[in-house]
Structure formats: structure tokens, C-alpha cells
Design an enzyme around this catalytic site. Structure first.
Site, short mmCIF file in Angstrom:
data_model
loop_
_atom_site.label_atom_id
_atom_site.label_comp_id
_atom_site.label_asym_id
_atom_site.label_seq_id
_atom_site.Cartn_x
_atom_site.Cartn_y
_atom_site.Cartn_z
N GLY A 272 -5.23 -20.59 6.64
CA GLY A 272 -4.57 -21.82 6.20
C GLY A 272 -3.90 -22.50 7.38
O GLY A 272 -3.98 -22.04 8.52
N ALA A 273 -3.23 -23.64 7.11
CA ALA A 273 -2.51 -24.35 8.17
C ALA A 273 -1.36 -25.13 7.55
O ALA A 273 -1.38 -25.46 6.37
CB ALA A 273 -3.45 -25.30 8.90
N LYS B 240 0.51 -23.72 12.71
CA LYS B 240 0.54 -22.63 11.75
C LYS B 240 1.83 -21.82 11.91
O LYS B 240 2.56 -22.00 12.86
CB LYS B 240 -0.65 -21.70 12.01
CG LYS B 240 -1.97 -22.32 11.63
CD LYS B 240 -3.12 -21.33 11.74
CE LYS B 240 -2.79 -19.99 11.17
NZ LYS B 240 -2.34 -20.01 9.76
N GLU C 48 -2.12 -14.06 13.39
CA GLU C 48 -3.09 -15.11 13.05
C GLU C 48 -3.74 -15.66 14.32
O GLU C 48 -4.93 -15.95 14.35
CB GLU C 48 -2.40 -16.23 12.28
CG GLU C 48 -2.01 -15.81 10.87
CD GLU C 48 -1.21 -16.87 10.13
OE1 GLU C 48 -1.27 -16.89 8.90
OE2 GLU C 48 -0.51 -17.67 10.78
N GLY D 68 4.38 -19.18 7.24
CA GLY D 68 4.62 -17.88 6.60
C GLY D 68 5.04 -16.82 7.60
O GLY D 68 5.18 -15.65 7.25
#
Ligand code: 5RP
Length: 246
Positions: free
Chosen positions: A98-99, A110, A119, A113
Site C-alpha cells: 500500500g501507500a 509510505k 517495507e 503504519g
């Protein structure tokens, strides 16, 4: 159902549709696959689990980018390994993640989270890289609206803050929820969330931030020095379509 609840459900559908589409298009048997973190990437993980259970993904070996993703893999029976293991030997065929922000050149921010370190390890050691994001993540310039995370060792809190301010950023120490004090990352570090007042050149800034002593990583994913040039980007639209940019 009130407006907010309705909106959340809609967002959930968009994230699911986008994650499923990327997992269906890109994931193949025998792949060494990096799986990202967050509320969109989790749908990629779910779909990989479904396809594996249906016998479509024999021989797949996964690298999970966070505790969240590792727990999901465990629950779904997805075989996952350390990047140091003989199964992965420090390299991946593909990572899907995701981004928080995506710019028109396909550069991303990013780390919302807090999983940016691993990542980035996955992304920059993958032959191919794909992003799954809803259209709300599209911006013209990165790190103006959404704060860019910078992971630092605890001892560098003051010095790194000062160095980042010199680069023109407003800096905030990320506070934890349901724990007193700051967020402690999965690697025992702190997160500084930084915002620029005017647009910056992401490739240069990614490297300049990394040169600050005590910085372990930052949330610019520009692809400079990665095996790929630009990621494939799957964008979930509110109208129900998923747009592919490459
Ligand atoms: C976690 C990340 C996430 O991929 C990013 O924050 C996007 O998450 P979401 O899909 O939940 O909006 O970088 O470190």
C-alpha cells in the site's frame, strides 16, 4: 446507516477490489513474493491466501513486511520466510504494498503504519514492485499534506530533529495510541513524522535524509537504486473501477 459508516464501507470495498485485482493480475506459482502492510495490502494477503487454498499458487514463498502481515500469513496458511532464509536468499520476484501518497511520477510516501523499514527492504530487493491505493492517495507533490515518517534510533531524537528542521521540515515525534509515550517500532526505534512547507525533490530528499546520523530509514520510496524504475500502480476509484498505471 450514517454518512461516516457508509463512507467507511465504501472505502473498504475499494481497498478490497484494488488489492484483489493486483493479487489476481500479478501473483503466480513459485514466486518469491513480498507482501506489504496496512488496510489495503491486507486484501492482497487475503487474496493470496484464497488462491493458495484453491491450489493456484503452488510453490509460493512469501516475505511478510510486518507483524501484522506475518500474523495474517499465519492465519491464512501462507508459507512465509525470513529474507535471510535459503528459501528467499535475499531476493524477491515481486512485492505488492500500500501507500500513503502517490505522485504523478509514481513516487510514493509510505510508513503510515510504521512498517517502512522492512517495507523498503522488500521493495528495494524485488525485481518488480506494485502499489495498491485508493484515489484519495493521489497528490501532486509528496510530503506536504501527509507526514513523511523517518525512523531513527532513540539516541538521535534531538539531533535528527534538528537536522530535519534544517532541511525545511516541521517535525513531530509520533505518539502511541493505547500506550503512554512515543511509538516504538518493531525494531526498537522512534518515528519522526515530518512535513515540508514547499515541494521537495523526492529522490534527493530520500538520500539526504538517510545521510543524517541516527536515521535508519525514511518513507520516500522513489525507486532510485532499486531494481525497478517505477512501480505498477493500481488505483481504486470511487466509481468502482481499478485503474492500472505503469
Ligand atoms: C505501512 C504502510 C501502508 O502501506 C500505508 O500506510 C498505507 O496504508 P493503508 O492502505 O492502510 O492506507 O506504509 O507502513
Amino acid at each position: 446507516m450514517d454518512f461516516v459508516e457508509n463512507q467507511l464501507l465504501k472505502n473498504l470495498e475499494i481497498k478490497e477490489r484494488t488489492g484483489f485485482r493486483a493479487a489476481d493480475d500479478l501473483v503466480a506459482p513459485d514466486m518469491k513474493l513480498g507482501l506489504g502492510t496496512g488496510s489495503t495490502a491486507i486484501h492482497v494477503v487475503r487474496r493470496v491466501g484464497e488462491r493458495l487454498a484453491a491450489g493456484e499458487l503452488r510453490g509460493i514463498r512469501v516475505f511478510a513486511t510486518s507483524f501484522q502481515t506475518e500474523l495474517a500469513c499465519e492465519e491464512l496458511g501462507i508459507p512465509h520466510y525470513s529474507l535471510n532464509s535459503p528459501e528467499l536468499a535475499g531476493g524477491l520476484d515481486l512485492t505488492i504494498d500500500g501507500a500513503d501518497e502517490v505522485d504523478p511520477k509514481g513516487r510514493v510516501v509510505k510508513g503510515g503504519g510504521g512498517a517502512l523499514l522492512i517495507e523498503k527492504l522488500a521493495a528495494y530487493n524485488s525485481a518488480r514492485y506494485a502499489i495498491v491505493a485508493d484515489e484519495g492517495k493521489l497528490v501532486s507533490d509528496l510530503a506536504l499534506r501527509f507526514a513523511l515518517p523517518v525512523e531513527i534510533i532513540p539516541e538521535a531524537r534531538r539531533t535528527a530533529t534538528r537536522a530535519l528542521e534544517k532541511l525545511g521540515a516541521a517535525v513531530t515525534l509520533r505518539e502511541a495510541l493505547r500506550k503512554a509515550g512515543p511509538v516504538i517500532t518493531e525494531h526498537g526505534n522512534l518515528l519522526l513524522d515530518i512535513r515540508f512547507q514547499t515541494p521537495v525533490e523526492p529522490e534527493d530528499m530520500e538520500e539526504r535524509i538517510n545521510l543524517i546520523p541516527g536515521v535508519v530509514g525514511n518513507g520516500f520510496f522513489t525507486g532510485r537504486r532499486a531494481p525497478w524504475d517505477r512501480p505498477l500502480i493500481y488505483i481504486g476509484r470511487t466509481g468502482g473501477t481499478v485503474e492500472l498505471r505503469n
